[in-house]
Enzyme design. Structure first.
Site, PDB file in Angstrom:
ATOM      1  N   GLU A 379      51.761  35.683  34.675  1.00 35.98           N
ATOM      2  CA  GLU A 379      53.046  36.193  34.211  1.00 35.98           C
ATOM      3  C   GLU A 379      53.850  36.806  35.354  1.00 35.98           C
ATOM      4  OE1 GLU A 379      55.889  37.198  31.070  1.00 35.98           O
ATOM      5  OE2 GLU A 379      54.311  35.711  31.348  1.00 35.98           O
ATOM      6  N   THR A 510      68.730  26.705  27.086  1.00 29.39           N
ATOM      7  CA  THR A 510      67.624  27.419  27.722  1.00 29.39           C
ATOM      8  C   THR A 510      66.323  27.255  26.957  1.00 29.39           C
ATOM      9  OG1 THR A 510      67.072  29.515  28.813  1.00 29.39           O
ATOM     10  CG2 THR A 510      67.956  29.640  26.555  1.00 29.39           C
TER      11      THR A 510
END
Length: 524
Positions: A379, A510
């Site tokens: 992440e 997106t």
């Protein structure tokens, strides 16, 4: 209903789950197909496996919990996975999945949020609204054969219109800049809660497409009015300014002022910059000033400390965070979309330098994957560059010296951004290494994250088997992760980002839902 179809030919299983009641992901050994076609087929089968698990145990709720075959409704209980999966199912021509979703969407009551939970204007726009609009464009375009009736498309359009009409009160602020967290029951919001850059700047593509589709200009006008505050920013503290071309993150609804100068290309800011160039793709004549702002943001980022190189791996380039005065040497998986976004700008502007800058970012994010035990990127991560390097722990850490970074958050949430940028890099260069990297990335995700009846986020990409499962399957995996992994291999797909010198006929929102650009709408 058995969606997984075994075709003629021997099946070579590249992964399986011993305790799964669902068919393993497989690859068809048919030597008349190219390697990329075989890969695309395997990814399609993985998508259908995940869909079948969701349909069996969670549909029409929002998300599947694949380990215990339960579900959750984090996106208001409207069936987020189903709507997010529609455009990918259409591109893959997965007829059974498309038919099921088209029959379901007309039944959604967008007036009621399950449990009266707040409605995110941002998430609802990119997932639900974007998914339905994309379905209309695809099913009135090259995939008309997947609909049983024109009524299916009409229902999608009417539901998109209904949802946008319900959310319009978000713009009833003193400035017209929208609030994000909406109370549908009372049609109100907290007027003192600032909105975010990505929130205000990531609605314009979907709401403008809706206006064009239904011939009602109000939706486009609302978002374009709000966008003007972002294009011509003012700051509460006028003595502090961000880097040229960049913006702050939080915006006061009552004044339109930015409340800070923090930001960058990561979460909370990312898709504002993404949509600047994508609106230019949508209509170059009307949104040329958006392109100019995007170019300034890219130029500023590429020539400042926003672009940083680890001291032990100067070949790598990561985009940092900006705290208002200095660069923070930390980046995230979310920021890895920027490589593909810069490449897209290079393609539409015919600018090879932009493509090469985007490739560098893409290649660097790909390295994050190859450096971990699972082959999946984390992440977040940090590093030291030459300017700030003082030895100490970085010098003592052999793996950090070799890789150039240290993992700061080792989880993986089924994110698509690296696969997304690899796809754009392949469209720009034709270099098959990007297909191979994407395939290796997908295999790693499939091996580590597949569990029970679907896929789950994992706690640690740098330990064997990925640590623990979160038991949560994100809807965006269907919209984005599967789609980008498939598209890079599916050269014969009817929808693609155009190569250099070709007219762009589609632009992806997106959430990776393809929308027709205005020039294509005029031809319909």
């Amino acid at each position: 209903m058995r969606l997984y179809r075994i075709l003629v030919g021997a099946i070579v299983v590249f992964t399986s789950s011993a305790n799964s009641r669902f068919p393993p992901v497989a690859r068809i050994e048919n030597h008349t197909h190219t390697i990329s076609q075989k890969r695309a087929q395997a990814i399609k089968e993985a998508f259908e496996f995940a869909w079948y698990g969701y349909q069996t145990f969670a549909f029409p709720n929002d998300e599947l919990h694949p380990i215990n075959n339960s579900f959750s409704d984090s996106r208001n209980g409207w069936g987020a996975t189903a709507v997010d999966a529609l455009s990918t199912a259409i591109l893959m021509e997965s007829q059974d999945v498309v038919t099921t979703i088209l029959k379901y969407i007309p039944s959604i009551n967008f007036n009621v949020s399950k449990g009266n939970q707040p409605v995110s204007l941002f998430e609802t726009t990119i997932r639900y609204l974007g998914g339905m609009l994309s379905g209309v464009d695809l099913l009135t375009g090259p995939y008309q054969h997947l609909t049983e009736s024109p009524d299916d498309v009409t229902a999608l359009k009417l539901q998109a219109l209904s949802l946008a009409n319900k959310m319009k009160f978000a713009f009833d602020t003193p400035t017209g800049i929208p609030a994000n967290n909406l109370n549908f029951k009372g049609e109100n919001y907290d007027p003192f809660q600032p909105t975010g850059l990505a929130v205000a700047g990531t609605l314009i593509l979907e709401w403008t497409r809706l206006s064009d589709m239904v011939h009602v200009p109000d939706f486009a006008n609302l978002t374009q009015h709000a966008e003007n505050y972002l294009l011509l920013p003012t700051y509460k503290n006028a003595t502090i300014q961000p880097l040229l071309g960049l913006r702050g993150t939080s915006i006061d609804l009552s004044t339109g002022d930015f409340l800070d100068t923090k930001g960058g290309w990561g979460g909370g800011d990312d898709s504002y910059y993404e949509y600047l160039i994508k609106m230019f793709v949508y209509d170059p004549a009307h949104f040329s000033d958006y392109k100019d702002e995007w170019l300034q943001a890219v130029k500023s980022s590429a020539t400042s400390e926003i672009s940083s190189h680890p001291y032990s791996r100067p070949d790598l380039t990561f985009l940092t965070n900006w705290n208002g005065q200095d660069a923070i040497l930390r980046s995230s998986h979310l920021a890895c979309f920027a490589g593909g976004n810069w490449i897209l700008g290079g393609l539409v502007l015919g600018n090879q330098t932009l493509i090469e800058l985007g490739q560098n970012l893409t290649d660097s994010c790909a390295e994050i994957y190859t450096a971990t035990i699972t082959g999946i990127g984390p992440e977040t991560w940090s590093w030291e560059d030459e300017e700030f390097f003082d030895g100490d722990e970085f010098e003592e850490d052999r793996s950090t010296k070799e890789n150039g970074f240290i993992i700061t958050d080792p989880m993986y949430d089924l994110r698509p951004e690296v696969l997304e940028s690899l796809y754009y890099a392949y469209r720009a260069t034709g270099d098959k290494k990007y297909q191979d990297w994407s395939w290796n990335t997908f295999k790693a995700i499939n091996t580590t994250c597949r569990t029970g009846s679907g896929y789950s986020a994992i706690s640690n990409v740098n330990v064997t088997h990925g640590g623990n499962f979160s038991n949560f399957q994100e809807s965006f995996m269907f919209a984005e992760t599967f789609k980008y992994a498939w598209l890079i291999q599916a050269e014969d797909s009817k929808v693609h980002v155009a190569k250099m010198g070709e007219e762009q006929t589609w632009v992806f929102n997106t959430e990776a839902h393809p929308l027709k650009v205005r020039s294509q709408q005029a031809q319909q």
